[in-house]
Design an enzyme around this catalytic site. Structure first.
Site, PDB file in Angstrom:
ATOM      1  N   ARG A 153      39.108  37.541  37.438  1.00 48.26           N
ATOM      2  CA  ARG A 153      39.313  38.976  37.668  1.00 48.26           C
ATOM      3  C   ARG A 153      40.788  39.237  37.954  1.00 48.26           C
ATOM      4  O   ARG A 153      41.353  38.640  38.869  1.00 48.26           O
ATOM      5  CB  ARG A 153      38.507  39.455  38.871  1.00 48.26           C
ATOM      6  N   GLU A 156      42.254  41.247  39.633  1.00 46.72           N
ATOM      7  CA  GLU A 156      42.320  42.170  40.771  1.00 46.72           C
ATOM      8  C   GLU A 156      43.784  42.287  41.177  1.00 46.72           C
ATOM      9  O   GLU A 156      44.383  41.305  41.592  1.00 46.72           O
ATOM     10  CB  GLU A 156      41.547  41.628  41.975  1.00 46.72           C
ATOM     11  N   ARG A 196      39.447  38.600  50.767  1.00 44.73           N
ATOM     12  CA  ARG A 196      38.160  38.283  50.163  1.00 44.73           C
ATOM     13  C   ARG A 196      38.142  38.351  48.637  1.00 44.73           C
ATOM     14  O   ARG A 196      37.088  38.287  48.013  1.00 44.73           O
ATOM     15  CB  ARG A 196      37.044  39.125  50.764  1.00 44.73           C
ATOM     16  N   HIS A 197      39.315  38.470  48.024  1.00 42.21           N
ATOM     17  CA  HIS A 197      39.393  38.464  46.561  1.00 42.21           C
ATOM     18  C   HIS A 197      40.271  37.330  46.045  1.00 42.21           C
ATOM     19  O   HIS A 197      41.349  37.093  46.573  1.00 42.21           O
ATOM     20  CB  HIS A 197      39.952  39.787  46.040  1.00 42.21           C
ATOM     21  N   GLU A 241      30.463  41.880  51.129  1.00 46.56           N
ATOM     22  CA  GLU A 241      29.519  41.730  50.027  1.00 46.56           C
ATOM     23  C   GLU A 241      29.505  40.268  49.572  1.00 46.56           C
ATOM     24  O   GLU A 241      30.549  39.684  49.321  1.00 46.56           O
ATOM     25  CB  GLU A 241      29.950  42.629  48.867  1.00 46.56           C
ATOM     26  N   SER A 290      25.854  40.776  44.250  1.00 46.79           N
ATOM     27  CA  SER A 290      25.391  42.022  43.640  1.00 46.79           C
ATOM     28  C   SER A 290      24.330  41.679  42.616  1.00 46.79           C
ATOM     29  O   SER A 290      24.443  40.676  41.910  1.00 46.79           O
ATOM     30  CB  SER A 290      26.529  42.742  42.906  1.00 46.79           C
ATOM     31  N   ARG A 318      32.585  33.464  48.647  1.00 49.34           N
ATOM     32  CA  ARG A 318      32.188  34.443  49.682  1.00 49.34           C
ATOM     33  C   ARG A 318      31.120  33.829  50.578  1.00 49.34           C
ATOM     34  O   ARG A 318      31.105  34.043  51.782  1.00 49.34           O
ATOM     35  CB  ARG A 318      31.634  35.711  49.036  1.00 49.34           C
TER      36      ARG A 318
END
Ligand code: ATP
Ligand code: MG
Length: 426
Positions: A211, A213, A219-220, A349, A352, A400
């Site tokens: 990703r 990001e 947390r990423h 989170e 998902s 995570r």
């Protein structure tokens, strides 16, 4: 003679042993010296007397910390040493001499900055408390595989080099693929759904997800490990049930198979099911606590903290507003929610998931409604045209999960060699 681990010396009574490892520390008192030898199982004391073997004494006591040696000697019981046993070396071989100074201390108690630690990760990983995170990670993944295999899932591997974005969006890394542009896949989503049309029925994949990001958070990551499952003839509740079993089994595995890892871990006792609250209920909690937030907005960190304050550590938030979840989520009974859920650990989170749309026409419409190009999704949509069962699935971020169990402040600590906006080496 077979090489033994430091811990084996403690556990089985042998008169002579050969051990090998890194020199953790040396204390030379003149006539006698103590060398702490470290391997993957722990630390063992080597006790050297100058008298019988001056050469060996000098050879070993002048070595630098973190040098690698192999040594043979007598095993002796001793009340004074850590493990109850020490070795009196009779011969030794120096396998590698460590340079000085070390860019990062291994034996010292001083805390280093995370950046310094990550720059020198090979040294950082020599520390017991750092290695513990990766034993935990390995054990949790082993447990996940076992749970899923027991439930007749098969392990799959889908491509990481792809032509189209999973959900459109900007979080993609483009690169040159011969004469074309390609991307690193951000999720196995589309491919695991295609597999549902084949009859494989239950698939899982543990693999990298990329990703782009463009923000720096604790947390990423830009490359993480995603634990993905997809299950046919199922709805969102079926896969939430499965996720509970996967997580609870993970905890049980650590408890049973590695009690030595348990200290300091967030492993709750006797959990079986995690409460399921709807997005609307979660929103009401945040509102009651005075937060101004409208139905339909994504839950901010601030909102999630308030909600977490009223919930056990692990809980699901279900029935999200359709508009803020991806096109492949199945719409709910009303006209504004969808059958998607997040598993939360406090305000973070962890997973998902959703029941997916399996109707070709509805899926096509939802892709178009989001402003995405149907052409880009042809390879995916095709699989929905010729017999696609209802299905559901989820994606659990390995880091995570590890982060929450080990109580890590920064997700980078849950990866051997993290990739973030600023870090491409080591
Ligand atoms: P977030 O809202 O926390 O950024 P997301 O909703 O964008 O996550 P999903 O697309 O739902 O993430 O991905 C499924 C799971 O993968 C997440 O629940 C999380 O555990 C993990 N994950 C997603 N993005 C990252 C990332 N950049 N770094 C580490 N793990 C991630
Ligand atoms: Mg998500």
């Amino acid at each position: 003679m077979k090489r033994m681990y430091c811990r084996e010396i403690r556990e089985s009574y042998v008169q002579e042993a050969e051990v090998a490892g890194w020199i953790h520390d040396i204390r030379n008192l003149g006539g006698i010296a103590f060398i702490l030898l470290r391997d993957r199982t722990g630390i063992l004391q080597l006790t050297l007397l100058k008298k019988p073997n001056k050469e060996l004494f000098k050879h070993l006591t002048t070595l630098t910390r973190e040098s690698v040696i192999r040594t043979k000697g007598k095993v002796q019981r001793s009340e004074k040493v850590m493990n109850g046993f020490e070795i009196l070396p009779e011969s030794a071989e120096v396998l590698s001499v460590a340079a000085v100074p070390l860019p990062l201390g291994v034996a010292d108690k001083v805390e280093s900055e995370l950046d310094t630690r990550l720059d020198n990760r090979f040294l950082d990983l020599r520390k017991k408390e750092v290695r513990k995170i990766f034993y935990l990670r390995s054990l949790l993944l082993k447990s996940v595989r076992r749970t899923l295999e027991n439930e007749e899932f098969i392990e799959t591997h889908t491509p990481k080099i792809v032509a189209a974005a999973t959900e459109g969006g900007t979080e993609l890394f483009p690169f040159r693929y011969f004469e074309r542009e390609a991307y690193l896949n951000q999720s196995p989503q589309l491919y695991k759904q295609i597999l549902m049309s084949t009859g494989f029925d239950r698939v899982y994949e543990i693999g990298p997800a990329f990703r782009a990001e463009g923000h720096d958070t604790v947390r990423h990551l830009n490359e993480f490990t995603s634990i993905d499952i997809e299950m046919a003839f199922s709805n969102h509740h079926d896969v939430m049930d499965l996720l509970e079993r996967v997580i609870v089994e993970g905890y049980e595995t650590v408890r049973k198979e590695a009690p030595e890892l348990m200290e300091g871990m967030n492993i709750p006792e006797n959990v079986e099911a995690f409460p399921r609250i709807t997005y609307t209920e979660a929103l009401d909690i945040a509102k009651k606590k005075g937060l101004r937030i409208e139905w339909g907005e994504d839950l901010s960190m601030e909102a999630l903290r308030l909600i977490a304050g009223e919930s056990p550590d692990l809980y699901f938030i279900t029935d999200w507003p359709d508009a803020i979840k991806p096109f492949y989520a199945m719409p709910g009974e009303d006209d504004r929610t969808c059958r998607s859920f997040d598993l939360m650990y406090r305000e973070k989170e962890v997973t998902s998931g959703a029941q997916r749309v399996h109707d070709y026409e509805l899926l096509k419409k939802r892709i178009a409604d989001r402003g995405l190009d149907i052409e880009d999704f042809g390879f995916y949509l095709n699989a929905f045209k010729y017999g696609m069962p209802p299905h559901a699935g989820w994606g659990l971020g390995a880091e995570r999960w590890v982060m929450t169990v080990a109580g890590l402040e920064n997700i980078r600590e849950a990866v051997l060699f993290p990739r973030d906006m600023h870090r491409l080496v080591p």
